[in-house]
Design a protein around this motif. Sequence first.
Motif, mmCIF file in Angstrom:
data_model
loop_
_atom_site.group_PDB
_atom_site.id
_atom_site.type_symbol
_atom_site.label_atom_id
_atom_site.label_comp_id
_atom_site.label_asym_id
_atom_site.label_seq_id
_atom_site.Cartn_x
_atom_site.Cartn_y
_atom_site.Cartn_z
ATOM 1 N N LEU A 116 9.560 -8.639 0.462
ATOM 2 C CA LEU A 116 9.693 -7.763 1.677
ATOM 3 C C LEU A 116 10.029 -8.231 2.396
ATOM 4 N N ALA A 117 10.351 -9.418 2.667
ATOM 5 C CA ALA A 117 11.181 -10.012 3.817
ATOM 6 C C ALA A 117 12.792 -9.220 3.841
ATOM 7 N N ARG A 118 12.581 -10.523 1.823
ATOM 8 C CA ARG A 118 13.727 -10.417 1.738
ATOM 9 C C ARG A 118 14.903 -8.213 1.574
ATOM 10 N N ALA A 119 13.767 -8.258 0.672
ATOM 11 C CA ALA A 119 14.145 -6.611 1.397
ATOM 12 C C ALA A 119 14.725 -5.658 2.220
ATOM 13 N N ALA A 120 13.704 -5.916 3.085
ATOM 14 C CA ALA A 120 14.438 -5.878 4.646
ATOM 15 C C ALA A 120 14.419 -6.508 5.430
ATOM 16 N N ALA A 121 15.448 -7.044 5.222
ATOM 17 C CA ALA A 121 16.503 -8.434 5.599
ATOM 18 C C ALA A 121 18.555 -7.685 5.964
ATOM 19 N N CYS A 122 18.457 -6.389 5.588
ATOM 20 C CA CYS A 122 18.968 -6.024 5.267
ATOM 21 C C CYS A 122 19.651 -4.984 5.817
ATOM 22 N N ARG A 123 18.201 -4.669 6.877
ATOM 23 C CA ARG A 123 18.271 -3.127 7.444
ATOM 24 C C ARG A 123 18.297 -2.102 7.064
ATOM 25 N N PRO A 124 18.015 -1.359 5.857
ATOM 26 C CA PRO A 124 17.850 -0.801 4.961
ATOM 27 C C PRO A 124 16.968 0.701 5.755
ATOM 28 N N ARG A 125 17.496 1.407 5.363
ATOM 29 C CA ARG A 125 16.507 2.849 6.341
ATOM 30 C C ARG A 125 15.340 3.245 5.655
ATOM 31 N N ALA A 126 15.849 2.644 4.628
ATOM 32 C CA ALA A 126 14.000 2.730 3.865
ATOM 33 C C ALA A 126 14.083 2.108 2.646
ATOM 34 N N LEU A 127 12.864 1.531 2.930
ATOM 35 C CA LEU A 127 12.397 0.249 1.845
ATOM 36 C C LEU A 127 11.539 1.635 0.569
ATOM 37 N N LEU A 128 11.835 0.572 -0.640
ATOM 38 C CA LEU A 128 11.547 1.766 -1.753
ATOM 39 C C LEU A 128 10.284 0.474 -2.440
ATOM 40 N N LEU A 129 9.123 0.882 -2.653
ATOM 41 C CA LEU A 129 8.290 -0.471 -2.495
ATOM 42 C C LEU A 129 7.019 -0.196 -4.324
ATOM 43 N N ASP A 130 7.839 -1.020 -5.209
ATOM 44 C CA ASP A 130 6.850 -0.548 -6.407
ATOM 45 C C ASP A 130 6.120 -1.443 -6.807
ATOM 46 N N GLU A 131 4.668 -1.090 -6.239
ATOM 47 C CA GLU A 131 3.093 -1.588 -6.605
ATOM 48 C C GLU A 131 3.447 -3.030 -5.728
ATOM 49 N N PRO A 132 3.959 -2.824 -4.724
ATOM 50 C CA PRO A 132 3.749 -3.848 -3.745
ATOM 51 C C PRO A 132 2.705 -5.316 -3.548
ATOM 52 N N LEU A 133 0.998 -4.476 -3.934
ATOM 53 C CA LEU A 133 0.805 -5.132 -3.565
ATOM 54 C C LEU A 133 0.137 -5.733 -4.933
ATOM 55 N N ALA A 134 0.003 -5.404 -6.284
ATOM 56 C CA ALA A 134 -0.639 -5.284 -7.071
ATOM 57 C C ALA A 134 -0.778 -6.180 -8.350
ATOM 58 N N ALA A 135 0.345 -7.524 -7.417
ATOM 59 C CA ALA A 135 -0.523 -8.646 -7.721
ATOM 60 C C ALA A 135 -1.645 -9.771 -7.656
ATOM 61 N N LEU A 136 -1.837 -8.867 -6.641
ATOM 62 C CA LEU A 136 -2.638 -9.576 -5.110
ATOM 63 C C LEU A 136 -3.992 -9.236 -5.850
ATOM 64 N N ASP A 137 -5.449 -10.056 -5.612
ATOM 65 C CA ASP A 137 -6.574 -9.801 -5.175
ATOM 66 C C ASP A 137 -7.512 -8.700 -4.723
ATOM 67 N N ARG A 138 -7.882 -8.387 -4.872
ATOM 68 C CA ARG A 138 -8.941 -7.413 -3.630
ATOM 69 C C ARG A 138 -9.102 -7.683 -2.899
ATOM 70 N N LYS A 139 -9.364 -8.692 -1.991
ATOM 71 C CA LYS A 139 -9.850 -9.038 -0.455
ATOM 72 C C LYS A 139 -7.495 -9.527 -0.196
ATOM 73 N N LEU A 140 -7.191 -10.037 -0.145
ATOM 74 C CA LEU A 140 -5.867 -9.990 -0.596
ATOM 75 C C LEU A 140 -5.309 -8.718 -0.154
ATOM 76 N N ARG A 141 -5.549 -7.923 -0.865
ATOM 77 C CA ARG A 141 -4.859 -6.737 -1.037
ATOM 78 C C ARG A 141 -5.321 -5.761 0.193
ATOM 79 N N ASP A 142 -6.780 -5.671 0.794
ATOM 80 C CA ASP A 142 -6.679 -4.567 1.822
ATOM 81 C C ASP A 142 -6.687 -5.814 3.198
ATOM 82 N N ALA A 143 -6.377 -6.962 2.734
ATOM 83 C CA ALA A 143 -5.580 -7.405 5.045
ATOM 84 C C ALA A 143 -3.963 -7.439 4.184
ATOM 85 N N MET A 144 -3.420 -7.010 3.646
ATOM 86 C CA MET A 144 -2.240 -6.501 3.157
ATOM 87 C C MET A 144 -1.582 -4.775 3.084
ATOM 88 N N GLN A 145 -2.817 -4.200 3.505
ATOM 89 C CA GLN A 145 -1.875 -2.658 3.875
ATOM 90 C C GLN A 145 -1.433 -2.675 5.171
#
Length: 358
Positions: A147-176
């Motif tokens: 996320l930090a790498r994608a945002a570091a160039c300061r784009p106007r919009a970030l396009l996130l493809d399944e950003p939380l899919a690799a995380l387990d349920r609890k971590l996914r909730d926290a990451m939301q």
Amino acid sequence: MTASPLVELVGVGKAYGAQRAVEDVSLCLAAREIVALLGPSGCGKTTVLRLIAGFETPDRGRVSIDGRDMAGVPAHRRPVNMMFQSYALFPHLSVADNIAFGPRRQGLSRRQVAMRTAEMLALVQLETAAAKRPHQLSGGERQRVALARAAACRPRALLLDEPLAALDRKLRDAMQFELRRIQRQLGMAFLVVTHDQEEAMGLADRVAVMAAGRIVQAGPPMQVYDRPVNRFVADFLGETNLFAGRIVASQGGWVRVACAELGGELRLPSDQMGSDCWLSIRPERLALQPVSQAAVGEAVAAQVENVVFRGAQRHCELRLATGRLVRANLAKVDGWCPRPGEPAWLAWRAEDFRLLPP
Ligand code: ATP
């Protein structure tokens, strides 16, 4: 929705040979807005992101960013950045160098790159992991580096493809919560692709539900959840009980619907025409009453088959006399909850049913 959207798709279509991936998609993303593109596997979500990012060219329609038509504008010149599902971190680079990669390519000075990297590390709370390599990080940490790498160039919009899919349920909730915090601090627009309806509702200001390459419904999560336009959306976004019905009378904004599976008729506010329809009611809109007392309001007799404890709720499966199985989710505060095998009245308010087209 603001008057001038940051990202706008109008009538966009894209096919791969005979496979139509995206058809007639129109979608807006406002500055600082989070929109979730939600839909089953293969419905075209990633293709929409790739069309905006410039990795694909539309066959039809227009993609604009900041009011500018993106036709012919290569990916690296678009003011958006994509975060891939796999994260695609450089394994041989440290966390800090992964983050610094974009700003360096943008031609920022060493000092500016160092400042930007430190700022992004602080934003994702990974200051102490700056020297680590991706393989030395947990899944959640890798996600934050991506996320930090994608945002570091300061784009106007970030396009996130399944950003939380690799995380387990609890971590996914926290990451939301974390994603929302980071998005607010960055002041960027996020377009998030997900097939997880809870994630979409939890994250987004608006959700756009896709099926077979098209956007079926878009709006604030609560609106789409409470007022699905059809059976697909009702079923896909959250749980629901769906019953086939037949409109037998219609007058003055009210209809009478015969429903064999419920074993009776319902009177509902609707101006739907035609005869066949679907009735949808969310499990949390149903209530249970003890059979030792007369039923209050509209109710049918039911047999409790299963009760599953889910912390704040109890999920009950009930068998109606018609043979139909129905799901009722009861809040923990509701006093009475029968055990499996017990009879109960299954009760509702007619206005909690949604009448949907066939
Ligand atoms: P998932 O949730 O599984 O990632 P998705 O909703 O993101 O799915 P897309 O990846 O956009 O779906 O794919 C939409 C359709 O287009 C699918 O049927 C897919 O097989 C097809 N498709 C996607 N990319 C290509 C490609 N490069 N060549 C051929 N067909 C493709």
